[in-house]
Design an enzyme around this catalytic site. Structure first.
Site, short mmCIF file in Angstrom:
data_model
loop_
_atom_site.label_atom_id
_atom_site.label_comp_id
_atom_site.label_asym_id
_atom_site.label_seq_id
_atom_site.Cartn_x
_atom_site.Cartn_y
_atom_site.Cartn_z
N GLY A 136 77.65 -59.35 53.50
CA GLY A 136 76.91 -58.23 52.94
C GLY A 136 76.98 -57.00 53.82
CB ILE A 180 73.94 -57.05 58.16
CG1 ILE A 180 72.57 -56.46 57.82
CG2 ILE A 180 74.01 -57.44 59.64
CD1 ILE A 180 71.43 -57.44 57.98
NE ARG A 230 63.56 -63.34 56.59
CZ ARG A 230 63.83 -62.05 56.73
NH1 ARG A 230 64.61 -61.64 57.72
NH2 ARG A 230 63.32 -61.16 55.89
CD GLU A 236 60.69 -64.47 63.14
OE1 GLU A 236 60.11 -63.50 62.59
OE2 GLU A 236 61.91 -64.62 63.15
CG HIS A 255 62.09 -60.53 62.72
ND1 HIS A 255 61.78 -61.55 61.84
CD2 HIS A 255 62.94 -59.72 62.03
CE1 HIS A 255 62.39 -61.36 60.68
NE2 HIS A 255 63.10 -60.26 60.77
#
Length: 305
Positions: free
Chosen positions: A141, A143, A224, A253, A272
């Site tokens: 994608g 990124i 993730r 997290e 994150h």
């Protein structure tokens, strides 16, 4: 249209900018009345408190993040609600973060910072270069493509795994299916995880697949934490089965103080924060403005999911 905006994420100045450009719409900011909205511009968390089924007027949701694993997309589709994410907003910043993590390991940044603290002159004679390395992207994608664009001048090989058999001009090779992912992991010097978390991708990189990686490979996760079997990864890092892991995302997290990941010398953790940027709010606002204009024209918004 009656539009709810979570102003905390766009900032007051940007919200006022939207109000001035769309004076014919009714903007509001009190979540207690979110059920009355026709359009919601917010993070997915708001839907944990306010159910989609209660939003009888809702026709469009603009998520202010790229990930949508905390949003009930199937229910939205069944209710006829269009949903868009912010997939291109964070790509530039995350690509720079990925490069930072690579150079952190390749140029032994932690070693030299420690040497500065002890006032020692401790050169490492053989630092790693990028040239000639193979970069394997799990996901193809925005990124992945933005990062690949920045890596290309280093004379590297760029390969990617995606769900379907579809080539991409930026990548030297595209892999798909279970066997394709295995092949990518076997040959990559750098494995970059940039794929959404879904029921299909949870623990996609399990113990068996992690063991396919090269002993000197570097694993980078900006997607993730649940996509990787974290306990298996910890075992591999302890045993030096791979060179290291650069993790912007973990499970859970925030990462508990008791987690072994904090103690490993071949791990670099960021909280994150790969998307953090002084330009983030401006980019988000620009996307919101484009999509509101498209709604006004009766056109589909960008980045529907």
């Amino acid at each position: 249209m009656r539009i709810y905006i979570d102003a905390r994420y766009l900032g007051q100045d940007h919200v006022q900018q939207l109000q001035s450009r769309f004076v014919h719409h009714d903007f509001f900011f009190d979540p207690d009345y979110v059920e009355t909205a026709e359009v919601i511009i917010a993070m997915p968390g708001i839907f944990l408190k306010h159910g989609l089924k209660d939003m009888k007027h809702l026709r469009f949701v603009q998520l202010l993040m790229a990930g949508f694993d905390r949003f009930d997309l199937d229910l939205a589709h069944r209710l006829g609600i269009k949903v868009a994410n912010a997939q291109d907003v964070f790509s530039t910043t995350i690509a720079e973060d990925i490069l930072t993590k690579i150079f952190f390991f390749n140029r032994h940044v932690s070693h030299y910072l420690q040497a500065m603290k002890t006032h020692e002159w401790l050169p490492i004679p053989k630092e790693r270069e990028l040239m000639g390395a193979t970069f394997g992207f799990v996901g193809a994608g925005s990124i992945a493509t933005t990062t690949a664009q920045r890596l290309k001048p280093f004379s590297v090989k760029l390969i990617a795994y995606r769900r379907e058999k579809r080539n991409h001009p930026l990548f030297d090779e595209i892999y798909w299916g279970a066997e394709g992912l295995d092949a990518l992991l076997r040959q990559s010097d750098y494995v970059i995880v940039a794929i959404p978390l879904t029921s299909e991708t949870a623990h996609l990189l399990d113990r068996r697949r992690l063991l396919l990686m090269k002993n000197d490979a570097l694993l980078i996760n900006v997607s993730r934490g649940m996509i990787i079997d974290q306990e298996a990864l910890i075992d591999m890092l302890r045993e030096k089965r791979i060179r290291g892991a650069a993790l912007d995302v973990v499970t859970p997290e925030p990462l508990p103080e008791s987690s072994s990941l904090w103690e490993l010398d071949n791990v670099y953790i960021t909280p994150h924060n790969a998307s953090s940027s002084t330009l983030m709010q401006s980019r988000l606002t620009a996307l919101v403005e484009k999509n509101l204009k498209r709604l006004d024209l009766g056109e589909d918004p960008f980045y529907l999911i």
